[in-house]
Scaffold this motif. Structure first.
Motif, PDB file in Angstrom:
ATOM      1  N   LEU A   5       0.798  -1.226   0.000  1.00 15.98           N
ATOM      2  CA  LEU A   5       0.000   0.000   0.000  1.00 15.98           C
ATOM      3  C   LEU A   5       0.829   1.273   0.000  1.00 15.98           C
ATOM      4  CD1 LEU A   5      -2.686  -0.914   2.687  1.00 15.98           C
ATOM      5  CD2 LEU A   5      -3.078  -0.669   0.235  1.00 15.98           C
ATOM      6  N   ALA A   6       2.126   1.159   0.221  1.00 19.22           N
ATOM      7  CA  ALA A   6       2.966   2.321   0.534  1.00 19.22           C
ATOM      8  C   ALA A   6       2.745   3.506  -0.402  1.00 19.22           C
ATOM      9  CB  ALA A   6       4.432   1.923   0.546  1.00 19.22           C
ATOM     10  N   SER A   7       2.690   3.251  -1.695  1.00 18.31           N
ATOM     11  CA  SER A   7       2.593   4.362  -2.649  1.00 18.31           C
ATOM     12  C   SER A   7       1.229   5.028  -2.630  1.00 18.31           C
ATOM     13  CB  SER A   7       2.900   3.864  -4.067  1.00 18.31           C
ATOM     14  OG  SER A   7       1.938   2.908  -4.475  1.00 18.31           O
ATOM     15  N   ALA A   8       0.232   4.391  -2.003  1.00 15.51           N
ATOM     16  CA  ALA A   8      -1.127   4.936  -1.999  1.00 15.51           C
ATOM     17  C   ALA A   8      -1.551   5.450  -0.628  1.00 15.51           C
ATOM     18  CB  ALA A   8      -2.114   3.864  -2.467  1.00 15.51           C
ATOM     19  N   CYS A   9      -0.695   5.342   0.371  1.00 14.15           N
ATOM     20  CA  CYS A   9      -1.075   5.722   1.730  1.00 14.15           C
ATOM     21  C   CYS A   9      -1.272   7.226   1.870  1.00 14.15           C
ATOM     22  CB  CYS A   9      -0.005   5.269   2.723  1.00 14.15           C
ATOM     23  SG  CYS A   9      -0.050   3.494   3.072  1.00 14.15           S
TER      24      CYS A   9
ATOM     25  N   PRO B 140      -0.892  10.945   3.829  1.00 19.54           N
ATOM     26  CA  PRO B 140       0.367  11.657   4.050  1.00 19.54           C
ATOM     27  C   PRO B 140       1.096  11.288   5.332  1.00 19.54           C
ATOM     28  CG  PRO B 140      -1.518  13.122   4.318  1.00 19.54           C
ATOM     29  CD  PRO B 140      -2.037  11.868   3.706  1.00 19.54           C
ATOM     30  N   ARG B 141       0.380  11.066   6.422  1.00 16.02           N
ATOM     31  CA  ARG B 141       1.058  10.749   7.682  1.00 16.02           C
ATOM     32  C   ARG B 141       1.720   9.383   7.618  1.00 16.02           C
ATOM     33  NH1 ARG B 141      -3.634  13.347   8.754  1.00 16.02           N
ATOM     34  NH2 ARG B 141      -3.622  15.150  10.157  1.00 16.02           N
ATOM     35  N   THR B 142       0.999   8.406   7.107  1.00 15.86           N
ATOM     36  CA  THR B 142       1.564   7.062   7.004  1.00 15.86           C
ATOM     37  C   THR B 142       2.710   7.040   6.002  1.00 15.86           C
ATOM     38  OG1 THR B 142      -0.637   6.168   7.471  1.00 15.86           O
ATOM     39  CG2 THR B 142       1.019   4.638   6.631  1.00 15.86           C
ATOM     40  N   ALA B 143       2.525   7.711   4.873  1.00 16.51           N
ATOM     41  CA  ALA B 143       3.566   7.740   3.846  1.00 16.51           C
ATOM     42  C   ALA B 143       4.844   8.381   4.367  1.00 16.51           C
ATOM     43  CB  ALA B 143       3.065   8.479   2.612  1.00 16.51           C
ATOM     44  N   ALA B 144       4.702   9.484   5.099  1.00 12.29           N
ATOM     45  CA  ALA B 144       5.882  10.175   5.634  1.00 12.29           C
ATOM     46  C   ALA B 144       6.610   9.291   6.635  1.00 12.29           C
ATOM     47  CB  ALA B 144       5.477  11.489   6.278  1.00 12.29           C
ATOM     48  N   LEU B 145       5.864   8.581   7.462  1.00 12.93           N
ATOM     49  CA  LEU B 145       6.492   7.708   8.445  1.00 12.93           C
ATOM     50  C   LEU B 145       7.212   6.554   7.766  1.00 12.93           C
ATOM     51  CD1 LEU B 145       6.981   7.017  11.394  1.00 12.93           C
ATOM     52  CD2 LEU B 145       4.806   5.796  11.394  1.00 12.93           C
ATOM     53  N   LEU B 146       6.558   5.953   6.775  1.00 16.11           N
ATOM     54  CA  LEU B 146       7.190   4.847   6.067  1.00 16.11           C
ATOM     55  C   LEU B 146       8.473   5.284   5.366  1.00 16.11           C
ATOM     56  CD1 LEU B 146       4.074   3.082   4.502  1.00 16.11           C
ATOM     57  CD2 LEU B 146       5.436   2.314   6.447  1.00 16.11           C
ATOM     58  N   ALA B 147       8.470   6.507   4.883  1.00 16.35           N
ATOM     59  CA  ALA B 147       9.656   7.015   4.195  1.00 16.35           C
ATOM     60  C   ALA B 147      10.809   7.291   5.143  1.00 16.35           C
ATOM     61  CB  ALA B 147       9.314   8.291   3.428  1.00 16.35           C
ATOM     62  N   SER B 148      10.496   7.442   6.424  1.00 18.05           N
ATOM     63  CA  SER B 148      11.528   7.829   7.390  1.00 18.05           C
ATOM     64  C   SER B 148      12.129   6.658   8.154  1.00 18.05           C
ATOM     65  CB  SER B 148      10.960   8.827   8.400  1.00 18.05           C
ATOM     66  OG  SER B 148      10.014   8.197   9.252  1.00 18.05           O
ATOM     67  N   ILE B 149      11.517   5.464   8.013  1.00 18.84           N
ATOM     68  CA  ILE B 149      12.010   4.313   8.766  1.00 18.84           C
ATOM     69  C   ILE B 149      12.312   3.165   7.817  1.00 18.84           C
ATOM     70  CG2 ILE B 149      10.769   4.941  10.856  1.00 18.84           C
ATOM     71  CD1 ILE B 149       8.642   2.954  10.194  1.00 18.84           C
ATOM     72  N   THR B 150      13.073   2.222   8.320  1.00 20.66           N
ATOM     73  CA  THR B 150      13.442   1.053   7.533  1.00 20.66           C
ATOM     74  C   THR B 150      12.695  -0.148   8.095  1.00 20.66           C
ATOM     75  OG1 THR B 150      15.641   1.919   7.131  1.00 20.66           O
ATOM     76  CG2 THR B 150      15.316  -0.456   6.811  1.00 20.66           C
ATOM     77  N   VAL B 151      11.982  -0.822   7.200  1.00 24.20           N
ATOM     78  CA  VAL B 151      11.265  -2.040   7.621  1.00 24.20           C
ATOM     79  C   VAL B 151      12.265  -3.158   7.769  1.00 24.20           C
ATOM     80  CG1 VAL B 151       9.461  -3.683   7.041  1.00 24.20           C
ATOM     81  CG2 VAL B 151       9.214  -1.286   6.370  1.00 24.20           C
TER      82      VAL B 151
END
Length: 202
Positions: free
Chosen positions: A184-188, A190-201
């Motif tokens: 879902l990452a590319s469709a999340c 803004p808050r979820t997208a920004a968090l995903l971009a800032s951390i490493t899974v």
């Protein structure tokens, strides 16, 4: 304001989304909060929605989301949903939406609520056709919520009609595990997208 009243049960982010721990570790609670806020933002932006009520034990979360809140009774998801529904006017159309739909959009919500206007009780399945992401009730109608496990079958057995919502829509894609968010990452929102971009899974 008239329109649909949407109840959103939100588990305490410190306890919610435990299956995300393996992928997100210490970021799990922040992620759960971001997903809830993105979900509520999409709901609020839908033109057919009049009011939103968060059922939570964190009133500051409702304040940040800009919506009303009702105290979570602390007896599980379905008890939270019942409490939220009891707090709103039964003579208005109501919906319950889960708080883990970071890719849901206002357009999807409006289209689904349009469909829901033609049925007494409606249910939106998750992408696996097993769970429920949204439950709808026309004015005056009630249904005992059965979220969790095989809730789709339980809600249909209780009289809800399945709403014909495309499986690719964010409204059907709840995020319970890290792999869900990877898809879902590319469709999340803004808050979820920004968090995903800032951390490493992991």
């Amino acid at each position: 304001m008239e329109g649909w009243v949407v109840v959103v049960p939100v588990k305490d982010p410190r306890r919610g989304k435990s299956r995300m721990t393996a992928g997100f570790g210490v970021h799990r609670a922040t992620l759960a909060r971001a997903m809830a806020l993105d979900t509520v933002a999409a709901i609020r932006a839908a033109s057919l929605v009049g009011d939103v009520v968060l059922v939570t034990d964190e009133p500051d979360l409702a304040d940040e989301a800009g919506v009303a809140w009702h105290a979570d009774p602390g007896a599980g998801l379905n008890a939270a949903v019942r409490a939220g529904l009891r707090s709103v006017d039964v003579d208005r159309p109501r919906a319950v939406v889960t708080a883990d739909l970071p890719a849901a959009t206002p357009a999807e919500l409006d289209a689904t609520l349009e469909l829901a206007q033609s049925v007494e009780l409606g249910v939106v399945p998750d992408a696996d056709d097993v769970g429920t992401t949204m439950l709808t009730m026309r004015a005056g109608r009630t249904i005992d919520p059965a979220f969790g496990g095989r809730s789709l079958a339980a809600h249909v057995a209780a009289g809800a009609q399945r709403l014909d919502v495309p499986s690719a829509w964010g409204l059907r894609r709840d995020a319970d595990r890290p792999e869900h968010l990877e898809l879902l990452a590319s469709a999340c929102g803004p808050r979820t997208a920004a968090l995903l971009a800032s951390i490493t899974v992991r």
